[in-house]
Design a protein around this motif. Structure first.
Motif, mmCIF file in Angstrom:
data_model
loop_
_atom_site.group_PDB
_atom_site.id
_atom_site.type_symbol
_atom_site.label_atom_id
_atom_site.label_comp_id
_atom_site.label_asym_id
_atom_site.label_seq_id
_atom_site.Cartn_x
_atom_site.Cartn_y
_atom_site.Cartn_z
ATOM 1 N N ASP A 216 -0.819 0.302 -12.045
ATOM 2 C CA ASP A 216 -2.650 0.872 -11.757
ATOM 3 C C ASP A 216 -2.006 2.693 -11.777
ATOM 4 N N LEU A 217 -4.047 3.017 -12.718
ATOM 5 C CA LEU A 217 -4.116 3.974 -12.591
ATOM 6 C C LEU A 217 -4.742 4.655 -10.803
ATOM 7 N N THR A 218 -5.055 5.792 -10.782
ATOM 8 C CA THR A 218 -5.436 6.451 -9.151
ATOM 9 C C THR A 218 -5.548 7.617 -9.598
ATOM 10 N N ILE A 219 -6.611 8.088 -9.426
ATOM 11 C CA ILE A 219 -6.920 10.109 -9.488
ATOM 12 C C ILE A 219 -7.320 10.336 -7.855
ATOM 13 N N HIS A 220 -6.572 11.517 -7.452
ATOM 14 C CA HIS A 220 -6.494 11.671 -5.583
ATOM 15 C C HIS A 220 -7.464 13.483 -6.520
ATOM 16 N N ASP A 221 -7.946 13.891 -5.558
ATOM 17 C CA ASP A 221 -8.236 15.537 -4.941
ATOM 18 C C ASP A 221 -7.187 16.204 -4.574
ATOM 19 N N GLY A 222 -6.114 16.886 -5.164
ATOM 20 C CA GLY A 222 -4.805 17.167 -5.230
ATOM 21 C C GLY A 222 -5.417 18.399 -3.622
ATOM 22 N N ARG A 223 -6.262 18.849 -3.384
ATOM 23 C CA ARG A 223 -6.638 19.775 -1.827
ATOM 24 C C ARG A 223 -6.553 18.299 -1.019
ATOM 25 N N LEU A 224 -7.167 17.122 -1.035
ATOM 26 C CA LEU A 224 -6.333 16.226 0.496
ATOM 27 C C LEU A 224 -5.396 16.751 0.838
ATOM 28 N N TRP A 225 -4.929 16.444 2.095
ATOM 29 C CA TRP A 225 -3.868 16.459 2.845
ATOM 30 C C TRP A 225 -3.126 14.734 2.332
ATOM 31 N N HIS A 226 -1.793 14.677 1.919
ATOM 32 C CA HIS A 226 -1.552 12.949 1.566
ATOM 33 C C HIS A 226 0.112 13.575 1.854
ATOM 34 N N ARG A 227 0.678 12.453 1.919
ATOM 35 C CA ARG A 227 1.998 12.408 1.999
ATOM 36 C C ARG A 227 2.901 10.809 1.845
ATOM 37 N N VAL A 228 3.940 10.947 1.291
ATOM 38 C CA VAL A 228 4.134 9.540 1.323
ATOM 39 C C VAL A 228 5.503 9.253 2.341
ATOM 40 N N GLY A 229 4.930 7.903 2.779
ATOM 41 C CA GLY A 229 5.944 7.489 3.864
ATOM 42 C C GLY A 229 7.621 6.719 3.103
ATOM 43 N N GLN A 230 8.374 6.656 3.859
ATOM 44 C CA GLN A 230 9.173 5.808 4.355
ATOM 45 C C GLN A 230 9.453 4.539 3.975
ATOM 46 N N ALA A 231 9.932 4.182 3.288
ATOM 47 C CA ALA A 231 10.329 2.454 2.933
ATOM 48 C C ALA A 231 10.727 1.488 4.352
ATOM 49 N N THR A 232 10.526 0.949 4.864
ATOM 50 C CA THR A 232 10.990 -0.156 5.348
ATOM 51 C C THR A 232 12.160 -1.280 4.744
ATOM 52 N N LEU A 233 12.122 -1.280 3.553
ATOM 53 C CA LEU A 233 12.645 -2.232 2.461
ATOM 54 C C LEU A 233 13.877 -1.650 1.787
ATOM 55 N N GLU A 234 14.674 -1.259 1.521
ATOM 56 C CA GLU A 234 16.190 0.036 1.417
ATOM 57 C C GLU A 234 16.402 -1.027 -0.197
ATOM 58 N N GLY A 235 17.329 0.308 -0.832
ATOM 59 C CA GLY A 235 17.861 0.462 -1.874
ATOM 60 C C GLY A 235 17.236 -0.008 -3.215
ATOM 61 N N LEU A 236 18.104 -0.790 -3.850
ATOM 62 C CA LEU A 236 16.677 -0.996 -5.220
ATOM 63 C C LEU A 236 15.161 -2.000 -4.746
ATOM 64 N N ALA A 237 15.660 -2.335 -3.579
ATOM 65 C CA ALA A 237 14.627 -3.345 -3.621
ATOM 66 C C ALA A 237 13.481 -2.319 -2.476
ATOM 67 N N SER A 238 13.139 -0.837 -2.777
ATOM 68 C CA SER A 238 12.672 0.469 -1.879
ATOM 69 C C SER A 238 11.801 1.534 -2.934
#
Length: 272
Positions: A216-238
Motif C-alpha cells: 500500500d501507498l499512503t500520503i499524509h500531511d506532515g503538519r498532522l499530529w501523528h505517532r507510531v504505537g508500540q506493537a503487542t507482538l514481539e520480535g520478527l512478528a512485530s
C-alpha cells in the motif's frame, strides 16, 4: 480499525483516480491511502533489497549518511540490523529504480505541480523498521508534527506531504501509524504546544489508526499530529517496515558527506 469509527480514511486507485479528487481529499482530511500500489513480487524484491542494504551497513559499521545518523537495533540472537536508513536510494539500485518509477509522476502531481523526488535532499529516501524487542531502538514514536522540522530549515510550515510505502502489513498488533485527522489545519501555537514532541506516546481518543497492507501507498500531511504505537507482538512478528518517499519543493539543496546534522535529529536523539 479506527479509534474513531465514524472517520473513514479516503482510499483511491492510483491508476484511475483524478488528481483533483485526491488533492481535495488530502486538503480536507490530511491523509489518503492507495491500496495495492505494488504487487507481491515487487514488495518481495524491495524486502530483499532492504535486507541486503541492512547487512551491508552492519558489515561496514556505518554510523552516518550525509549528516544523518543511522539507527541500529539488535535481535534476540545478538545480530544487528538497521532500523532507520537515510538516503537509501543512493546505496541500492532497486530502491533508486522504485523511487523513479513512472507511477510516482502522478503521485507528484497530486502533491503539487512544483514537487520533485529529493534523492539527495532532506533525509532522502527513509526506511524505518519498528520491532518490539529488548534490543530495539524503534519500538514506537511519540506524537509530533513535521512542521517543526520546517522551522529548523528556516521555513514556516506549509502543506507538506509524507508519502509512505509499506514493506510489511501494518495492523494494530504491530503498532500502526496513528493520526489526529484535520489537525493539519490547526494554528501555529497548537502545532507547537498541543502535545509534548516525541515524549508524549499516550493514546488519544480522537486518533485514527491507519492499518495498511504490504504494497500500500499512503500520503499524509506532515503538519498532522501523528505517532507510531508500540506493537503487542514481539520480535520478527512485530516487524513493521515503511519507506518514505522524499517529496520536496523550493530551492535545490542537496546533501553530501560533509553535511551537518539537522537539529531535529538531536531532538529525536534526546527524546526517542
Amino acid at each position: 480499525m479506527n479509534a474513531r469509527p465514524e472517520f473513514q480514511l479516503p482510499e483511491f486507485d492510483l491508476a484511475t483516480a483524478k488528481v483533483a479528487d485526491v488533492r481535495a481529499a488530502l486538503y480536507e482530511t490530511g491523509a489518503v491511502r492507495f491500496p495495492s500500489f505494488a504487487d507481491p513480487d515487487e514488495v518481495k524484491a524491495l524486502q530483499t533489497a532492504w535486507q541486503e542494504l541492512s547487512d551491508r551497513f552492519v558489515a561496514e559499521d556505518r554510523t552516518w549518511v550525509h549528516g544523518i545518523p543511522i539507527k541500529y537495533g539488535q535481535r534476540a540472537d545478538g545480530t544487528r540490523y538497521v532500523q532507520r536508513f537515510a538516503f537509501a536510494s543512493l546505496f541500492h539500485e532497486r530502491f533508486h529504480q522504485f523511487l523513479h518509477d513512472g507511477r510516482f509522476d502522478k503521485v507528484r502531481a497530486i502533491c503539487g505541480d512544483a514537487m520533485r523526488i529529493g534523492d539527495r535532499e532532506r533525509d532522502g529516501l527513509v526506511i524505518n523498521c519498528y520491532r518490539n524487542e529488548p534490543g530495539s531502538r524503534y519500538k514506537q514514536l511519540g506524537w509530533h508534527t513535521d512542521g517543526l522540522r520546517s522551522l529548523f530549515y528556516g521555513r514556516l510550515p506549509g502543506p507538506m506531504w509524507n508519502v509512505g510505502f509499506y514493506l510489511d502489513d501494518s495492523p494494530i498488533e504491530k503498532g500502526a501509524l496513528r493520526l489526529l485527522p484535520n489537525s493539519h489545519t490547526q494554528g501555529f501555537w497548537d502545532m507547537l504546544t498541543r502535545k509534548l514532541y516525541f515524549v508524549d506516546k499516550r493514546d488519544d481518543p480522537d486518533e485514527v489508526i491507519l492499518e495498511a497492507l504490504a504494497g500500500d501507498l499512503t500520503i499524509h500531511d506532515g503538519r498532522l499530529w501523528h505517532r507510531v504505537g508500540q506493537a503487542t507482538l514481539e520480535g520478527l512478528a512485530s516487524q513493521r517496515r515503511t519507506m518514505y518517499i522524499p517529496m520536496v519543493t523550493g530551492p535545490y539543496q542537496p546533501k553530501d558527506e560533509n553535511s551537518s546534522t539537522p537539529l531535529y535529529h538531536h531532538l529525536q536523539g534526546i527524546t526517542g
